[in-house]
Design a protein around this motif. Structure first.
Motif, PDB file in Angstrom:
ATOM      1  N   VAL A 153      -2.928  -0.028  10.289  1.00 28.34           N
ATOM      2  CA  VAL A 153      -3.213  -0.098   8.851  1.00 28.34           C
ATOM      3  C   VAL A 153      -3.974  -1.375   8.525  1.00 28.34           C
ATOM      4  CG1 VAL A 153      -2.166  -0.267   6.560  1.00 28.34           C
ATOM      5  CG2 VAL A 153      -1.259   1.362   8.233  1.00 28.34           C
ATOM      6  N   ALA A 154      -3.620  -2.490   9.163  1.00 23.82           N
ATOM      7  CA  ALA A 154      -4.329  -3.747   8.921  1.00 23.82           C
ATOM      8  C   ALA A 154      -5.810  -3.606   9.266  1.00 23.82           C
ATOM      9  CB  ALA A 154      -3.699  -4.874   9.739  1.00 23.82           C
ATOM     10  N   ARG A 155      -6.099  -2.927  10.375  1.00 21.97           N
ATOM     11  CA  ARG A 155      -7.503  -2.727  10.775  1.00 21.97           C
ATOM     12  C   ARG A 155      -8.235  -1.845   9.766  1.00 21.97           C
ATOM     13  NH1 ARG A 155     -10.531  -2.874  15.582  1.00 21.97           N
ATOM     14  NH2 ARG A 155     -12.682  -2.395  14.978  1.00 21.97           N
ATOM     15  N   ARG A 156      -7.592  -0.796   9.302  1.00 21.32           N
ATOM     16  CA  ARG A 156      -8.231   0.092   8.324  1.00 21.32           C
ATOM     17  C   ARG A 156      -8.423  -0.609   6.975  1.00 21.32           C
ATOM     18  NH1 ARG A 156      -7.360   6.574   8.825  1.00 21.32           N
ATOM     19  NH2 ARG A 156      -8.495   6.704  10.804  1.00 21.32           N
ATOM     20  N   LEU A 157      -7.492  -1.441   6.596  1.00 17.23           N
ATOM     21  CA  LEU A 157      -7.643  -2.188   5.350  1.00 17.23           C
ATOM     22  C   LEU A 157      -8.885  -3.077   5.397  1.00 17.23           C
ATOM     23  CD1 LEU A 157      -3.940  -3.197   4.600  1.00 17.23           C
ATOM     24  CD2 LEU A 157      -5.379  -1.702   3.205  1.00 17.23           C
ATOM     25  N   ARG A 158      -9.158  -3.651   6.553  1.00 14.08           N
ATOM     26  CA  ARG A 158     -10.350  -4.495   6.698  1.00 14.08           C
ATOM     27  C   ARG A 158     -11.623  -3.642   6.782  1.00 14.08           C
ATOM     28  NH1 ARG A 158      -7.013  -6.966  10.598  1.00 14.08           N
ATOM     29  NH2 ARG A 158      -8.273  -5.989  12.244  1.00 14.08           N
ATOM     30  N   ASP A 159     -11.589  -2.605   7.626  1.00 12.70           N
ATOM     31  CA  ASP A 159     -12.792  -1.824   7.886  1.00 12.70           C
ATOM     32  C   ASP A 159     -13.211  -0.953   6.704  1.00 12.70           C
ATOM     33  OD1 ASP A 159     -12.731  -2.955  10.366  1.00 12.70           O
ATOM     34  OD2 ASP A 159     -12.052  -1.149  11.430  1.00 12.70           O
ATOM     35  N   SER A 167       7.709  -0.835   8.214  1.00 11.33           N
ATOM     36  CA  SER A 167       8.959  -1.515   7.857  1.00 11.33           C
ATOM     37  C   SER A 167       8.736  -2.363   6.618  1.00 11.33           C
ATOM     38  CB  SER A 167       9.413  -2.397   9.015  1.00 11.33           C
ATOM     39  OG  SER A 167       8.515  -3.493   9.177  1.00 11.33           O
ATOM     40  N   ALA A 168       9.839  -2.891   6.056  1.00 10.64           N
ATOM     41  CA  ALA A 168       9.727  -3.778   4.902  1.00 10.64           C
ATOM     42  C   ALA A 168       8.910  -5.016   5.255  1.00 10.64           C
ATOM     43  CB  ALA A 168      11.121  -4.180   4.410  1.00 10.64           C
ATOM     44  N   ALA A 169       9.102  -5.535   6.461  1.00 10.30           N
ATOM     45  CA  ALA A 169       8.338  -6.710   6.892  1.00 10.30           C
ATOM     46  C   ALA A 169       6.855  -6.379   7.033  1.00 10.30           C
ATOM     47  CB  ALA A 169       8.889  -7.238   8.215  1.00 10.30           C
ATOM     48  N   ASP A 170       6.560  -5.169   7.543  1.00 15.68           N
ATOM     49  CA  ASP A 170       5.167  -4.742   7.663  1.00 15.68           C
ATOM     50  C   ASP A 170       4.499  -4.687   6.291  1.00 15.68           C
ATOM     51  OD1 ASP A 170       5.498  -4.439  10.397  1.00 15.68           O
ATOM     52  OD2 ASP A 170       5.904  -2.283  10.262  1.00 15.68           O
ATOM     53  N   CYS A 171       5.189  -4.069   5.323  1.00 14.71           N
ATOM     54  CA  CYS A 171       4.622  -3.925   3.977  1.00 14.71           C
ATOM     55  C   CYS A 171       4.387  -5.286   3.331  1.00 14.71           C
ATOM     56  CB  CYS A 171       5.543  -3.077   3.110  1.00 14.71           C
ATOM     57  SG  CYS A 171       5.652  -1.331   3.618  1.00 14.71           S
ATOM     58  N   ALA A 172       5.329  -6.199   3.530  1.00 15.66           N
ATOM     59  CA  ALA A 172       5.175  -7.534   2.957  1.00 15.66           C
ATOM     60  C   ALA A 172       3.988  -8.268   3.583  1.00 15.66           C
ATOM     61  CB  ALA A 172       6.459  -8.337   3.150  1.00 15.66           C
ATOM     62  N   ALA A 173       3.799  -8.088   4.896  1.00 22.35           N
ATOM     63  CA  ALA A 173       2.701  -8.766   5.582  1.00 22.35           C
ATOM     64  C   ALA A 173       1.339  -8.212   5.167  1.00 22.35           C
ATOM     65  CB  ALA A 173       2.882  -8.643   7.094  1.00 22.35           C
ATOM     66  N   LEU A 174       1.282  -6.925   4.850  1.00 21.36           N
ATOM     67  CA  LEU A 174       0.020  -6.274   4.499  1.00 21.36           C
ATOM     68  C   LEU A 174      -0.235  -6.242   2.997  1.00 21.36           C
ATOM     69  CD1 LEU A 174       0.318  -3.205   6.918  1.00 21.36           C
ATOM     70  CD2 LEU A 174      -1.136  -5.227   7.237  1.00 21.36           C
ATOM     71  N   GLU A 175       0.725  -6.700   2.206  1.00 18.50           N
ATOM     72  CA  GLU A 175       0.647  -6.555   0.751  1.00 18.50           C
ATOM     73  C   GLU A 175      -0.570  -7.260   0.155  1.00 18.50           C
ATOM     74  OE1 GLU A 175       3.619  -7.012  -3.126  1.00 18.50           O
ATOM     75  OE2 GLU A 175       4.117  -7.970  -1.216  1.00 18.50           O
ATOM     76  N   GLU A 176      -0.896  -8.448   0.635  1.00 14.05           N
ATOM     77  CA  GLU A 176      -1.982  -9.220   0.028  1.00 14.05           C
ATOM     78  C   GLU A 176      -3.326  -8.517   0.204  1.00 14.05           C
ATOM     79  OE1 GLU A 176      -3.976 -13.711   0.163  1.00 14.05           O
ATOM     80  OE2 GLU A 176      -2.172 -13.234   1.337  1.00 14.05           O
ATOM     81  N   VAL A 177      -3.618  -8.065   1.430  1.00 16.67           N
ATOM     82  CA  VAL A 177      -4.911  -7.416   1.650  1.00 16.67           C
ATOM     83  C   VAL A 177      -4.951  -6.039   0.986  1.00 16.67           C
ATOM     84  CG1 VAL A 177      -4.236  -6.427   3.882  1.00 16.67           C
ATOM     85  CG2 VAL A 177      -6.661  -6.824   3.378  1.00 16.67           C
ATOM     86  N   ALA A 178      -3.804  -5.362   0.915  1.00 15.95           N
ATOM     87  CA  ALA A 178      -3.756  -4.080   0.199  1.00 15.95           C
ATOM     88  C   ALA A 178      -3.986  -4.285  -1.299  1.00 15.95           C
ATOM     89  CB  ALA A 178      -2.421  -3.391   0.450  1.00 15.95           C
ATOM     90  N   THR A 179      -3.504  -5.398  -1.830  1.00 16.84           N
ATOM     91  CA  THR A 179      -3.744  -5.719  -3.240  1.00 16.84           C
ATOM     92  C   THR A 179      -5.232  -5.905  -3.514  1.00 16.84           C
ATOM     93  OG1 THR A 179      -1.568  -6.765  -3.478  1.00 16.84           O
ATOM     94  CG2 THR A 179      -3.258  -7.392  -5.066  1.00 16.84           C
ATOM     95  N   GLU A 180      -5.927  -6.571  -2.597  1.00 14.19           N
ATOM     96  CA  GLU A 180      -7.374  -6.739  -2.731  1.00 14.19           C
ATOM     97  C   GLU A 180      -8.084  -5.386  -2.658  1.00 14.19           C
ATOM     98  OE1 GLU A 180     -11.239  -8.171  -3.020  1.00 14.19           O
ATOM     99  OE2 GLU A 180      -9.299  -9.035  -3.572  1.00 14.19           O
ATOM    100  N   TRP A 181      -7.610  -4.509  -1.780  1.00 10.31           N
ATOM    101  CA  TRP A 181      -8.188  -3.161  -1.654  1.00 10.31           C
ATOM    102  C   TRP A 181      -8.075  -2.410  -2.982  1.00 10.31           C
ATOM    103  CZ3 TRP A 181      -8.571   1.994  -1.682  1.00 10.31           C
ATOM    104  CH2 TRP A 181      -9.302   2.645  -0.685  1.00 10.31           C
ATOM    105  N   LEU A 182      -6.893  -2.453  -3.570  1.00 11.79           N
ATOM    106  CA  LEU A 182      -6.659  -1.724  -4.828  1.00 11.79           C
ATOM    107  C   LEU A 182      -7.345  -2.398  -6.014  1.00 11.79           C
ATOM    108  CD1 LEU A 182      -2.902  -0.793  -4.322  1.00 11.79           C
ATOM    109  CD2 LEU A 182      -4.825   0.795  -4.418  1.00 11.79           C
ATOM    110  N   ALA A 183      -7.608  -3.691  -5.923  1.00  8.99           N
ATOM    111  CA  ALA A 183      -8.350  -4.358  -6.984  1.00  8.99           C
ATOM    112  C   ALA A 183      -9.784  -3.838  -7.048  1.00  8.99           C
ATOM    113  CB  ALA A 183      -8.335  -5.875  -6.769  1.00  8.99           C
ATOM    114  N   ARG A 184     -10.317  -3.434  -5.908  1.00  7.79           N
ATOM    115  CA  ARG A 184     -11.680  -2.909  -5.870  1.00  7.79           C
ATOM    116  C   ARG A 184     -11.729  -1.399  -6.109  1.00  7.79           C
ATOM    117  NH1 ARG A 184     -14.867  -6.161  -1.051  1.00  7.79           N
ATOM    118  NH2 ARG A 184     -14.112  -8.250  -1.562  1.00  7.79           N
ATOM    119  N   GLU A 185     -10.694  -0.698  -5.676  1.00  5.60           N
ATOM    120  CA  GLU A 185     -10.593   0.750  -5.911  1.00  5.60           C
ATOM    121  C   GLU A 185      -9.155   1.039  -6.344  1.00  5.60           C
ATOM    122  OE1 GLU A 185     -10.503   3.947  -6.947  1.00  5.60           O
ATOM    123  OE2 GLU A 185     -12.521   3.706  -6.145  1.00  5.60           O
TER     124      GLU A 185
END
Length: 281
Positions: A217-223, A174-192
């Motif tokens: 997705v949150a767990r995979r972003l961390r792992d 959902s839009a709320a899900d994407c907004a909540a995960l955006e920060e850690v996904a940004t860090e992921w893409l900063a590295r790759e």
């Protein structure tokens, strides 16, 4: 062709993706899509512009694939339309030096097609491809009324999260899900920074049922967070810096050159004398 319905330009969800590092790349600070976004283009280029604009990041952009995935035009017509889109400031084909061969000491180039819904000047493309990204003043964009509400500019991370559900319905967010995960996904893409590798990491080997896509997705972003890589050193010599420049390819014949040496994305031999040049940003 006179009765062509431009709404048929929407691609299917199964449009092929290019190999990792290749394919369609968006550009920043674009105006929102409007019914008349491509009204300044000839009909064939207008149709293909609508088709390309709707494609996801890293979609295959070669003429053969584009011709196969839409019903109206063959390869020769698609190539001509791509030339028109390049000459009018919407598209640039680029060779980019990849980091994938750095560890082995080899040079590897990847081939991308940068797309802009907003028609850009040659000066803008030169600055963008040289790493100096200019900001767009929305009120100066043709056809955009200052009083019209603007859509929020979403980050690459947010867009990558929204596209996971297109690759696999088990990861619809959902839009709320994407907004909540955006920060850690940004860090992921900063590295790759390759969004296709991001998508593969999130969607590979899914269980039969994903009860909570957001938590999964949150767990995979961390792992699967990639390791930090050495960043570009601004103190390197001019010769070393030159290796990091992008090379524009002539949209017609593929000859490479610096952005300023191939105006309108076409080399001197392929550039017609009467190129149409509408107002650009």
């Amino acid at each position: 062709m006179a009765t062509e319905d431009l709404s048929s330009a929407l691609p299917s969800p199964a449009h092929p993706l290019a190999n990792p590092g290749y394919g369609k790349r968006g550009t920043p600070d674009q105006v929102p899509l409007r019914r008349d976004s491509f009204a300044h283009l000839p009909l064939r280029a207008r149709y293909l512009a609508g088709f390309i604009d709707a494609l996801p990041e890293h979609a295959a952009m070669d003429a053969k694939t584009l011709a196969k995935e839409q019903p109206l035009y063959g390869q020769a017509a698609v190539r001509s339309a791509l030339n028109e889109l390049s000459a009018t400031g919407h598209l640039r084909r680029v060779r980019c030096l990849s980091d994938l061969g750095a560890e082995s000491g080899t040079t590897r180039w990847v081939f991308r097609t940068y797309w802009s819904r907003t028609a850009r000047t040659n000066e803008w493309w030169t600055r963008f491809l040289s790493g100096d990204v200019p900001e767009l003043e929305l009120e100066s964009a043709p056809g955009l009324r200052p009083a019209e509400p603007q859509q929020p500019v979403r980050s690459d991370a947010y867009r990558c999260l929204t596209q996971l559900g297109l690759r696999d319905p088990r990861l619809i967010l959902s839009a709320a899900d994407c907004a909540a995960l955006e920060e850690v996904a940004t860090e992921w893409l900063a590295r790759e920074p390759d969004p296709q590798l991001f998508t593969q990491a999130m969607t590979a080997g899914l269980p039969d049922v994903v009860h909570s896509p957001r938590a999964f997705v949150a767990r995979r972003l961390r792992d699967k967070l990639p390791p930090e890589r050495p960043r570009f050193d601004p103190t390197q010599t001019p010769h070393q810096a030159e290796r990091h420049r992008n090379l524009v390819e002539c949209t017609e014949c593929g000859v490479p050159g610096r952005p300023e040496a191939i105006p309108d994305g076409l080399c001197r031999a392929c550039r017609p004398a009467n190129v149409r040049t509408p107002a650009r940003i």
